[in-house]
Scaffold this active site. Structure first.
Site, PDB file in Angstrom:
ATOM      1  N   HIS A 234      28.964 -99.753  28.703  1.00 24.04           N
ATOM      2  CA  HIS A 234      28.552 -98.253  28.593  1.00 24.04           C
ATOM      3  C   HIS A 234      29.590 -97.361  28.507  1.00 24.04           C
ATOM      4  CE1 HIS A 234      25.942 -94.965  28.027  1.00 24.04           C
ATOM      5  NE2 HIS A 234      25.390 -95.112  29.223  1.00 24.04           N
TER       6      HIS A 234
ATOM      7  N   HIS B 122      27.308-100.909  18.683  1.00 20.36           N
ATOM      8  CA  HIS B 122      26.692 -99.800  19.343  1.00 20.36           C
ATOM      9  C   HIS B 122      25.058-100.217  19.033  1.00 20.36           C
ATOM     10  CE1 HIS B 122      24.686 -96.208  20.368  1.00 20.36           C
ATOM     11  NE2 HIS B 122      25.874 -95.752  20.977  1.00 20.36           N
TER      12      HIS B 122
ATOM     13  N   ASP C  25      33.740 -94.453  22.413  1.00 20.05           N
ATOM     14  CA  ASP C  25      34.809 -94.965  23.346  1.00 20.05           C
ATOM     15  C   ASP C  25      36.051 -95.550  22.786  1.00 20.05           C
ATOM     16  OD1 ASP C  25      32.108 -95.891  25.050  1.00 20.05           O
ATOM     17  OD2 ASP C  25      33.364 -94.497  25.798  1.00 20.05           O
TER      18      ASP C  25
HETATM   19  C1  SDX Z   1      28.358 -96.214  24.894  1.00 22.61           C
HETATM   20  O1  SDX Z   1      23.737 -96.408  23.923  1.00 22.61           O
HETATM   21  C2  SDX Z   1      24.252 -95.364  23.800  1.00 22.61           C
HETATM   22  O2  SDX Z   1      24.101 -94.269  22.953  1.00 22.61           O
HETATM   23  C3  SDX Z   1      25.650 -95.536  24.509  1.00 22.61           C
HETATM   24  C4  SDX Z   1      26.884 -94.408  24.127  1.00 22.61           C
HETATM   25  C5  SDX Z   1      26.469 -92.896  24.502  1.00 22.61           C
HETATM   26  O3  SDX Z   1      27.004 -92.119  24.141  1.00 22.61           O
HETATM   27  O4  SDX Z   1      25.715 -92.998  25.795  1.00 22.61           O
HETATM   28  O5  SDX Z   1      26.956 -94.397  22.708  1.00 22.61           O
HETATM   29  C6  SDX Z   1      28.042 -94.777  24.986  1.00 22.61           C
HETATM   30  O6  SDX Z   1      27.876 -96.970  25.672  1.00 22.61           O
HETATM   31  C7  SDX Z   1      28.948 -96.878  23.504  1.00 22.61           C
HETATM   32  C8  SDX Z   1      29.138 -98.443  23.721  1.00 22.61           C
HETATM   33  C9  SDX Z   1      30.449 -98.611  24.557  1.00 22.61           C
HETATM   34  N1  SDX Z   1      30.611-100.092  24.780  1.00 22.61           N
HETATM   35  C10 SDX Z   1      31.337-100.750  24.305  1.00 22.61           C
HETATM   36  O7  SDX Z   1      32.231-100.364  23.409  1.00 22.61           O
HETATM   37  C11 SDX Z   1      31.383-102.320  24.684  1.00 22.61           C
HETATM   38  C12 SDX Z   1      31.560-103.261  23.584  1.00 22.61           C
HETATM   39  N2  SDX Z   1      30.197-103.034  22.785  1.00 22.61           N
HETATM   40  C13 SDX Z   1      29.275-104.008  22.981  1.00 22.61           C
HETATM   41  O8  SDX Z   1      29.289-104.764  24.107  1.00 22.61           O
HETATM   42  C14 SDX Z   1      28.083-103.938  22.311  1.00 22.61           C
HETATM   43  O9  SDX Z   1      28.210-103.346  21.057  1.00 22.61           O
HETATM   44  C15 SDX Z   1      27.008-102.977  23.020  1.00 22.61           C
HETATM   45  C16 SDX Z   1      26.901-103.008  24.397  1.00 22.61           C
HETATM   46  C17 SDX Z   1      27.373-101.370  22.527  1.00 22.61           C
HETATM   47  C18 SDX Z   1      25.804-102.997  22.147  1.00 22.61           C
HETATM   48  O10 SDX Z   1      25.359-103.998  22.416  1.00 22.61           O
HETATM   49  P1  SDX Z   1      23.916-104.633  21.706  1.00 22.61           P
HETATM   50  O11 SDX Z   1      23.045-103.481  20.935  1.00 22.61           O
HETATM   51  O12 SDX Z   1      22.893-105.195  22.891  1.00 22.61           O
HETATM   52  O13 SDX Z   1      24.230-105.716  20.634  1.00 22.61           O
HETATM   53  P2  SDX Z   1      24.471-107.237  20.961  1.00 22.61           P
HETATM   54  O14 SDX Z   1      25.248-107.113  22.232  1.00 22.61           O
HETATM   55  O15 SDX Z   1      23.336-107.944  20.826  1.00 22.61           O
HETATM   56  O16 SDX Z   1      25.454-107.673  19.888  1.00 22.61           O
HETATM   57  C19 SDX Z   1      25.081-108.061  18.595  1.00 22.61           C
HETATM   58  C20 SDX Z   1      25.891-108.849  18.037  1.00 22.61           C
HETATM   59  C21 SDX Z   1      26.352-110.180  18.835  1.00 22.61           C
HETATM   60  O17 SDX Z   1      26.714-111.275  18.339  1.00 22.61           O
HETATM   61  P3  SDX Z   1      25.728-112.670  18.002  1.00 22.61           P
HETATM   62  O18 SDX Z   1      25.137-112.959  19.327  1.00 22.61           O
HETATM   63  O19 SDX Z   1      24.777-112.020  16.937  1.00 22.61           O
HETATM   64  O20 SDX Z   1      26.611-113.631  17.328  1.00 22.61           O
HETATM   65  O21 SDX Z   1      27.227-108.234  17.707  1.00 22.61           O
HETATM   66  C22 SDX Z   1      28.015-108.884  18.663  1.00 22.61           C
HETATM   67  C23 SDX Z   1      27.362-109.818  19.995  1.00 22.61           C
HETATM   68  O22 SDX Z   1      28.203-110.862  20.493  1.00 22.61           O
HETATM   69  N3  SDX Z   1      28.774-107.763  19.178  1.00 22.61           N
HETATM   70  C24 SDX Z   1      30.177-107.793  19.510  1.00 22.61           C
HETATM   71  C25 SDX Z   1      30.603-106.563  19.782  1.00 22.61           C
HETATM   72  N4  SDX Z   1      29.445-105.860  20.162  1.00 22.61           N
HETATM   73  C26 SDX Z   1      28.525-106.734  19.857  1.00 22.61           C
HETATM   74  N5  SDX Z   1      31.089-108.718  19.467  1.00 22.61           N
HETATM   75  C27 SDX Z   1      32.428-108.528  19.669  1.00 22.61           C
HETATM   76  N6  SDX Z   1      32.793-107.234  20.189  1.00 22.61           N
HETATM   77  C28 SDX Z   1      31.964-106.315  20.315  1.00 22.61           C
HETATM   78  N7  SDX Z   1      32.289-104.885  20.671  1.00 22.61           N
END
Ligand code: SDX
Length: 437
Positions: A275, A314, A370
């Site tokens: 997050h 996201h 971010d």
């Molecule tokens: C913020 O919610 C909000 O609004 C948050 C926010 C706010 O203003 O409050 O916008 C702020 O928190 C932004 C997000 C910051 N986090 C990151 O940058 C960390 C990296 N991103 C992730 O870990 C991920 O994308 C999330 C946590 C942001 C979202 O996760 P989800 O929606 O649960 O998606 P998921 O983990 O189920 O991913 C779907 C697929 C998966 O692959 P498969 O299992 O289908 O093979 O996408 C992949 C994930 O492995 N994936 C990534 C990835 N993000 C998702 N693979 C590599 N790198 C990534 N960053």
């Protein structure tokens, strides 16, 4: 039957339970069905009715809210209906905070009164200083912020009277006003420097920079371009519908606890690397990659699951995060003042490669808020552990607007989800003496 009446009649699901052959009509409203309407579906009066199972609430609405609108497919973000692009360009953080909290833009008199109230509540009780000085020299500032926001509830015990509108207002003013003071003091603590008191002659963001960086000079005057850039960053972070930290604020707030305790929970949720902690994680990731030549092997690491591309992806945006676009431009403005950051070239190349790579395209992974923000914060000379504190200061009005909506929402109840029990049942207990004999 008129078209409207026909349309209205069709706003239902007909559910057939194949276990019993019974059919149920379930109303559809706002693109959702009420989970409570599923409880009537059961095979016998003794059995509990159906519920939904949704880890992480991926497909569950927890509330009705008029604060922020996001269209993840189109990359749209609006605060109280105003597009983020217009607010970032034409407004300022305290005006946006007023908009989020009050639901409309202020008149001049309302704005001046709001700014005056916040300016004159930036000081904290002197004991908070002693509290913060008790932390280790290397305490993470987010841990210090979470603890000190929670501690404020002990200085304002009346804040628990959440049904009094005037009491809610003064606590909201205090929290927006004091968050920068607490954040700056956590920064100064880590640097072993004296804490700087608020300078009420300065604007909100300029005062924050003064409390961070003032040394022996009479008045710390930050470059106006840097003040503007940080103010825009605060606007971009101000709210984001039901993200994890806002969900934490609402969940804790649903117990009718004071707002300081609820926001302290939000700070804790924001701390996580998935997050708000992602901005710190992005900088560490870029430093670890070190050069453009290392990007292909890093991308391979992401694909085989050994790495995560922090700052990408996201839950809602399946398009470019509109905030990331604005931050990228703000970064260029800041680098004109501070000089560019060598990590920017790595970030730009990483983004270019990722946006063309099938792995990311298929998963609709784009830069989020971010990805570039940390590069700006580093240009301000912030250490990475301070980045999420900056996010928290920006998010405070959003957390409080959502909390205010929660405590006035007649449909809201204490947050207490169900579970699917997977453990053992009715075991016979053997006392320790026998077990160990
Ligand atoms: C913020 O919610 C909000 O609004 C948050 C926010 C706010 O203003 O409050 O916008 C702020 O928190 C932004 C997000 C910051 N986090 C990151 O940058 C960390 C990296 N991103 C992730 O870990 C991920 O994308 C999330 C946590 C942001 C979202 O996760 P989800 O929606 O649960 O998606 P998921 O983990 O189920 O991913 C779907 C697929 C998966 O692959 P498969 O299992 O289908 O093979 O996408 C992949 C994930 O492995 N994936 C990534 C990835 N993000 C998702 N693979 C590599 N790198 C990534 N960053």
């Amino acid at each position: 039957m008129s078209d409207d009446a026909a349309t209205q009649a069709n706003q239902t699901l007909t559910v057939r339970d194949n276990r019993t052959g019974n059919e149920y009509e379930i109303a559809i409203a706002d693109g959702t069905i009420k989970a409570a309407d599923l409880a009537q579906i059961r095979t016998s009066e003794e059995e509990p009715g159906l519920a939904t199972y949704d880890p992480g609430f991926v497909n569950t609405a927890s509330c009705k809210s008029a604060v922020t609108f996001i269209d993840g497919d189109k990359g749209i973000l609006e605060y109280r209906g105003y597009p983020i692009e217009q607010l970032a360009e034409k407004s300022n953080f305290l005006e946006v905070a007023y908009l989020l909290i009050h639901g409309e833009l202020p008149s001049k008199q309302q704005y001046d009164s709001w700014v005056h109230e916040i300016t004159y509540h930036t000081f904290v009780h002197e004991n908070v200083k002693g509290f913060m000085q008790g932390f280790r020299y290397d305490a993470h500032p987010m841990g210090m912020l979470m603890a000190s926001v929670g501690a404020l509830s002990t200085f304002y015990p009346e804040s628990g009277n959440i049904s009094d509108p005037d009491n809610r207002h003064i606590q909201i003013v205090r929290m927006i006003a004091k968050m920068p003071t607490l954040g700056a003091w956590a920064f100064r603590h880590a640097q072993g420097k004296p804490y700087i008191y608020p300078d009420n002659e300065l604007g909100y963001t300029a005062n924050f920079l003064s409390m961070l960086f003032k040394m022996s000079e009479q008045r710390f005057e930050a470059d106006e371009r840097l003040v503007k850039a940080l103010d825009v960053l605060f606007i971009l972070h101000a709210d984001h519908e039901q993200n994890a930290s806002t969900n934490a604020v609402r969940s804790v707030g649903s117990t009718q606890v004071d707002p300081y305790s609820a926001v302290a929970a939000g700070v804790g949720a924001l701390f996580g690397p998935l997050h708000g902690g992602a901005n710190e994680a992005v900088l560490r990731m870029l430093r670890r990659i070190g050069s453009k030549e290392n990007i292909p092997s890093f991308i391979e690491g992401v694909k085989n699951g050994n790495e995560r591309l922090m700052g990408f992806g996201h839950r809602v945006y399946k398009n470019y995060d509109p905030r990331a676009k604005i931050i990228k431009q703000a970064a260029m403005d800041v680098f004109e003042v501070t000089g560019t950051n060598p990590l920017l070239d790595i970030a730009l190349e990483l983004e270019k490669i990722a946006l063309e790579d099938e792995y990311f395209v298929k998963r609709k992974l784009y830069p989020n808020v971010d990805f570039y923000s940390g590069l700006i914060y580093e240009a301000f000379q912030f250490p990475p552990e301070m980045f999420t504190v900056l996010f928290a200061i920006g998010r405070t009005p959003g957390w409080l607007a959502q909390w205010l909506e929660l405590v006035q929402d007649k449909e809201q109840k204490i947050a207490r989800p169900k579970q699917i029990y997977t453990g053992p049942r009715t075991l016979d207990f053997t006392p320790a003496a026998q077990r160990w004999a």
